[in-house]
Write a protein that holds these residues in place. Sequence first.
Motif, PDB file in Angstrom:
ATOM      1  N   TRP A  62      64.289 -44.652  93.318  1.00 20.81           N
ATOM      2  CA  TRP A  62      63.777 -43.710  92.594  1.00 20.81           C
ATOM      3  C   TRP A  62      61.840 -43.950  92.323  1.00 20.81           C
ATOM      4  CZ3 TRP A  62      68.210 -45.131  91.005  1.00 20.81           C
ATOM      5  CH2 TRP A  62      68.891 -44.445  91.093  1.00 20.81           C
ATOM      6  N   ASP A  63      60.926 -43.036  92.550  1.00 23.18           N
ATOM      7  CA  ASP A  63      59.429 -43.277  91.905  1.00 23.18           C
ATOM      8  C   ASP A  63      58.974 -43.220  90.756  1.00 23.18           C
ATOM      9  OD1 ASP A  63      59.383 -40.009  92.225  1.00 23.18           O
ATOM     10  OD2 ASP A  63      58.788 -40.473  93.916  1.00 23.18           O
ATOM     11  N   ALA A  64      58.045 -43.059  90.387  1.00 26.03           N
ATOM     12  CA  ALA A  64      57.229 -42.230  88.631  1.00 26.03           C
ATOM     13  C   ALA A  64      56.876 -41.166  88.536  1.00 26.03           C
ATOM     14  CB  ALA A  64      55.959 -43.859  88.669  1.00 26.03           C
ATOM     15  N   GLU A  65      57.344 -40.368  89.976  1.00 27.37           N
ATOM     16  CA  GLU A  65      57.014 -39.479  89.361  1.00 27.37           C
ATOM     17  C   GLU A  65      57.191 -37.972  88.149  1.00 27.37           C
ATOM     18  OE1 GLU A  65      60.973 -37.006  91.649  1.00 27.37           O
ATOM     19  OE2 GLU A  65      59.535 -36.711  92.375  1.00 27.37           O
ATOM     20  N   GLU A  66      58.717 -38.672  87.367  1.00 32.11           N
ATOM     21  CA  GLU A  66      58.350 -38.493  85.812  1.00 32.11           C
ATOM     22  C   GLU A  66      57.288 -38.295  85.511  1.00 32.11           C
ATOM     23  OE1 GLU A  66      61.103 -41.337  84.626  1.00 32.11           O
ATOM     24  OE2 GLU A  66      62.032 -40.025  84.732  1.00 32.11           O
ATOM     25  N   ARG A  67      56.136 -38.820  85.804  1.00 29.11           N
ATOM     26  CA  ARG A  67      55.190 -39.541  84.968  1.00 29.11           C
ATOM     27  C   ARG A  67      53.709 -39.040  85.427  1.00 29.11           C
ATOM     28  NH1 ARG A  67      55.646 -46.343  84.148  1.00 29.11           N
ATOM     29  NH2 ARG A  67      56.849 -46.091  83.088  1.00 29.11           N
ATOM     30  N   GLU A  68      54.553 -38.547  86.195  1.00 25.90           N
ATOM     31  CA  GLU A  68      53.269 -37.040  86.979  1.00 25.90           C
ATOM     32  C   GLU A  68      53.418 -36.150  86.828  1.00 25.90           C
ATOM     33  OE1 GLU A  68      52.908 -37.744  91.081  1.00 25.90           O
ATOM     34  OE2 GLU A  68      52.218 -40.232  90.637  1.00 25.90           O
ATOM     35  N   ARG A  69      53.104 -35.490  85.909  1.00 25.58           N
ATOM     36  CA  ARG A  69      53.174 -34.470  84.659  1.00 25.58           C
ATOM     37  C   ARG A  69      52.414 -33.297  84.625  1.00 25.58           C
ATOM     38  NH1 ARG A  69      55.504 -37.879  81.541  1.00 25.58           N
ATOM     39  NH2 ARG A  69      54.135 -37.361  80.216  1.00 25.58           N
ATOM     40  N   GLU A  70      52.145 -32.345  84.395  1.00 27.84           N
ATOM     41  CA  GLU A  70      51.418 -31.213  85.300  1.00 27.84           C
ATOM     42  C   GLU A  70      51.137 -30.573  83.867  1.00 27.84           C
ATOM     43  OE1 GLU A  70      50.026 -28.965  88.270  1.00 27.84           O
ATOM     44  OE2 GLU A  70      52.858 -28.440  89.349  1.00 27.84           O
ATOM     45  N   GLU A  71      49.859 -30.020  83.346  1.00 27.65           N
ATOM     46  CA  GLU A  71      50.312 -28.946  81.929  1.00 27.65           C
ATOM     47  C   GLU A  71      50.007 -27.488  82.688  1.00 27.65           C
ATOM     48  OE1 GLU A  71      48.462 -27.629  78.293  1.00 27.65           O
ATOM     49  OE2 GLU A  71      48.211 -29.697  78.857  1.00 27.65           O
ATOM     50  N   ARG A  72      51.209 -26.190  83.136  1.00 26.73           N
ATOM     51  CA  ARG A  72      50.902 -25.139  83.012  1.00 26.73           C
ATOM     52  C   ARG A  72      52.054 -23.841  82.605  1.00 26.73           C
ATOM     53  NH1 ARG A  72      53.060 -24.668  89.295  1.00 26.73           N
ATOM     54  NH2 ARG A  72      52.298 -22.533  88.663  1.00 26.73           N
ATOM     55  N   ARG A  73      51.411 -22.727  83.033  1.00 28.55           N
ATOM     56  CA  ARG A  73      51.374 -21.586  82.809  1.00 28.55           C
ATOM     57  C   ARG A  73      53.519 -21.267  82.978  1.00 28.55           C
ATOM     58  NH1 ARG A  73      50.059 -15.357  83.180  1.00 28.55           N
ATOM     59  NH2 ARG A  73      51.600 -14.555  81.903  1.00 28.55           N
ATOM     60  N   GLY A  74      54.223 -21.404  81.911  1.00 29.82           N
ATOM     61  CA  GLY A  74      55.487 -21.141  81.596  1.00 29.82           C
ATOM     62  C   GLY A  74      56.158 -22.772  82.394  1.00 29.82           C
ATOM     63  N   LEU A  75      55.707 -23.429  82.061  1.00 31.96           N
ATOM     64  CA  LEU A  75      56.255 -24.691  82.735  1.00 31.96           C
ATOM     65  C   LEU A  75      57.134 -26.010  81.606  1.00 31.96           C
ATOM     66  CD1 LEU A  75      58.126 -26.796  84.747  1.00 31.96           C
ATOM     67  CD2 LEU A  75      55.563 -28.010  84.955  1.00 31.96           C
ATOM     68  N   VAL A  76      57.990 -25.813  80.952  1.00 27.82           N
ATOM     69  CA  VAL A  76      58.124 -26.993  79.758  1.00 27.82           C
ATOM     70  C   VAL A  76      58.836 -27.873  79.602  1.00 27.82           C
ATOM     71  CG1 VAL A  76      59.445 -27.075  77.687  1.00 27.82           C
ATOM     72  CG2 VAL A  76      58.267 -25.142  78.518  1.00 27.82           C
TER      73      VAL A  76
END
Length: 911
Positions: free
Chosen positions: A697-711
Motif C-alpha cells: 500500500w502507499d500513502a495515496e489516501e493522504r493525498e486528497r483533493e478538494e473538488r466539486r462532486g467529491l466527498v
Amino acid sequence: MVKTTLPLLTLPQPLLLLPTARITVPVSKPIGDALLALVQDSETEPVIAAVPGTPPDAPLHPWGTAARITRLIKPPIRNIKQPYLLSLSGTTRIHIHPDDTVVSKREEGLVSCRVEYPPRDGIPTTENVLKFKSAALRLLEFLAKDTTQQSKRDTYNKVASMIEEVSEQRAPYMADVMVANVNGEYADKLAFLSAVDANDRLERATVLFMKQTTISEVSQKIAQSVDESLSKQQKEFFLRQQLAAIQRELANLNRSNPVTSTTNNQDGKPPSELDNDEQAEVEDMADIRAKIEVMAQGSEERKMAVREWRRLKRIPPGSVEQGVVRNYLEWLVSVPWPASSVSSSAAIDVISSREFLPNARKQLDCDHYGLEKIKKRLIEYLAVVRLKTLQVEAEQKRLQAAVAAKLQIEAASDDGVVAEPVSPPGIPKSSTQKSVKGPILLFVGPPGTGKTSLGQSVARALDRPFQRISLGGVRDEGEIRGHRRTYVGSGPGLIVQALRKAGRPDPVILLDEIDKVSHSNFHGDPAAALLEVLDPEQNHGFNDHYVNVPINLSHVLFICTANTLETISAPLLDRCEIIQLSGYTYDEKMHIAKRFLLPKQLSANGLTSDHLTITEPTLLQIATLYTREAGVRSLDRAIGAVVRYKAVEWAEHLDTTMDLADPSSVVVESSLLDKSSPYAKVVEEHELEKILGIARWDAEEREREERRGLVYGLVVSGVGEGGILPVETATVPGSGKLRLTGSLGDVIKESGELALSWVKTHAYELGITNSRNQDPLKIPDSIDIHLHLPAGAVKKDGPSAGIAMTCAFVSLLTGACVPSSVAMTGEITLRGRVGPVGGIKEKVLGAHRAHIRKVILPWANRKDVDHDVPFEVKAAMQFVFVRTMEETLEAAFGKGVLGWRSSVEVIESRL
C-alpha cells in the motif's frame, strides 16, 4: 627479577595454563605458521608466554606462564580452515609489567612482549603448610570414594601419601601440581596463578580444595539419594517378581487339581508360559479392570463398563468382536468422569486464593497488550467462576459435616449397626456434585487479534488444562457426537477426545472457528450437535453415540471463537455471550511488536537484541505500508522476514570474522559490532524496500483533493481494517438517470438512489432549481449523474455511505466543495433522518491514519466513540454527531455555505 622477551600466546577462555600443567589448544593458521617457523629455527623446545585471555578492549593479564612447545600438529593441506594443534608444558610463572605491555615486534601474526621471571618460591609457614595438607588430603579422600575405577583410586592414594611426606620447601610446587589437576572455578585458578608469595599460594590452594570438597560432599549426598530411590524401585521390582513366582506356584497346584483350577488369561496358560506379547496383553487387561474398579459405585459408566467387561470375557479369543469391545472399554475407562474423578486440589487452591484475581489480571496483561474492555469482561468471568466454586465447596463441606454427624448418631444407637452413608433428610444426594456453570464466551473478531491466546490465558489463570478443537470444515455430525459402534472404524467425537487428552473433567476447551462449521447436509448438522454441548441446561447429560453413556460437560468451560456472526446459526448464537475484538490501533501494534513479536522472532531465528534493532518508525512503516490488517499476524510474518534477512547478514559477517580470529575461543559476539564493522544492527526505513520489496500500500489516501462532486466516506475492509473511500460523482449528457459503478451491492445501490431522491425533493430549498416542480437533472439541460466508488474489483455493500452520497450529489449540483479534511459515514432515510452504522472504531482509526481532521457521524453512534475510540485519537480529531441531513450538510460544507431557502410558501387565497 630477570627480564626477557618471549613470543606471546593469548589462551581462549576458560583455558588456563599453570606451572607443571600440560594443555593442548587449537591456534589459527597465521599463528601456527609463525610457531612452526619458531620450532624449526630453535634447536631445543622453544619457550613462549601463555597468558590468560581477556576481552578485546582490556589490557593483557599481568600474570602468565612460561611454557615449552612440546608438540605442534599442522593441519592437512586439503583442509585450509582446520587449525593447528599446539601442546604446551608450563614451567614457571611470568609477570608482564603494565609499562612493558608495548609490543616489541610482529612477525606474521606472532606477537612478542617483555616479561619478568619472579624470584624462586620462599619457604611458607608451618601453619599454612599444615592447613594445605589437611585440605588436600580431605579432598583426595572424597575423590577416591566417588570414583569406581581402581586405577584412579590408586593414583589418589599415591598422591595422598606424597602430600603427607611433602616438605615445607616443596609444598608450593605440590600446590601447583594439585591445583592444575583439580576441577575448580576459572576465577579461583586465575587468582592462584597471580599468587607469587608461597604463603599466599598455599592459602588460595587451601580455599580452592575446601570448595571442591564441599561440592563433592553435596554431589555424594545427591548420588546417595538417587541410589536410595533406585533401591526402592528395585525392591518394588523384586516384590513383583516374588508375587509372580507365587502365582506360578499356585497355578501349578491348581493345575494338579482340575476342579479348582483357574487361569489369568483366556488361553488357559499359566503366567510362567506366557511370552512377552501375551504378558503385555494380561497386564493391559488388568489395567482396564483396575480402572473399572475405581469408578464411582452405582454410576452409569461403571454399570456399562462391568457389563462390557463380562461380555469381553465370554467372547472367544481371536474374534473380531473382542477387539471392538476392548477398544470401547479402553475409551470408556479413559474418560475423566466427574463422578469418578477428583478435580485437582491445586486448581481449587488457586481459585480459592485471595491472590487469584490479581494474578489473573497480571496474566492477562502479560499475555496481551491493550484489549482493556475484553480483559475487564474476562476478569468478571473469572470472578463469577471463583464465587461459584467457593459456594460449591462450602456446600460440599456442609453436606459432609451433616453426613458425619448422622453417622455418629447411628454409631451410638443401641443396636450398634452403622448404616450406609446417605445424605441427610431434605438434601438431595445429587447436590454434592454441583457444577460451576458459566456463560459460553464467544470471541468475534478479525484474524490475528488474539482470540485463541485469550482462551489460553484463561486456562492458565484457572490452572486448568487447555484443549483446542478446530471446527473449521467439520461437516459430519459424528465428528461432534461420535459414531455408533455398529460402524466399522467408529470412535468417539471431538469432545470426548478432548476430555481424554485433558485427563480432567473440568478443562478449558476452545471451540475454534465456530463460524466455519458446516450446516445441514446429508451427513447431519454439526452446528445443531453443538447446541447440546454449549447449552448449560443440556450439557450435563451430553450423549456421545460411541460412548453411549451420558457425559456431564457442565464442569467444562467452553470458549468459542469466530471471525463473523453471519454464518452462525441463531439458536447456536443464542447460547453464547458475544465479545467483540475490533482490532488494534497502530499505537497498540507498536507496543505488541516491540514487546512480543520482535523478541519472539529474534529467539526463533538465533539472534538477540544485541544483533538487531528495528526503529519505531520502521515498525510503523511495516504496519502501515506492508501489513494492513486488524490483527498482528501479518505484522509478525513481516518482522520475521526482516529478522531472517539480518540473520543471513550476521551469519556471513560472523563467518568472515571467525576466519581471522581464534576459532577455539568463545567469541564475544557483541565485540564484533564495533564502529568499523560492516554489519549494521539497526534497520532503517529506507532499507525496507530492499528487504520486503515494494510496499503493498502507499500513502495515496493522504493525498486528497478538494473538488466539486467529491466527498470522502468511511469504510471497513473485509479484514477489519478501517479507511476512507472517495465518493466520486460527475454529470454527463443524458436523460436524467443515475448510473452507479464500482462493484456495488444491492444495498449500497439503493442508498445511492435514496440519496438522489432526497436531493431532488429538496432541490428548491438548496437553490438548485427555481421551482419545486422542476427536476434538477432535466433543467436547464437533461443530464445523467455518474457515481463511482474506486477499487472496482472490491465488492462493496452496506448502508453506511448514504450521507456521503447525498453530500456528493449536493456538491455536484450546487458547485460547493466539501473540504478534503472531512469524512463521514451514516445511513439516510427518505425523510432525511441519519441512522446509526457499525464499525465506528475501525472507521475512526482509518480516518485518523489518513490525517482526517473532522468526522461526521450519526447521533446514535456517539456512545461507540466514547467507549471504543482511544483517547489520543479523540483528542486529535473533531467529531460532529448529526440527526438529520440538514445538520449533515451544514457540518460538511460549513455554516452558511449553502443558501437554504425557506420551506414555507406564501399562497394567495382566492376565497
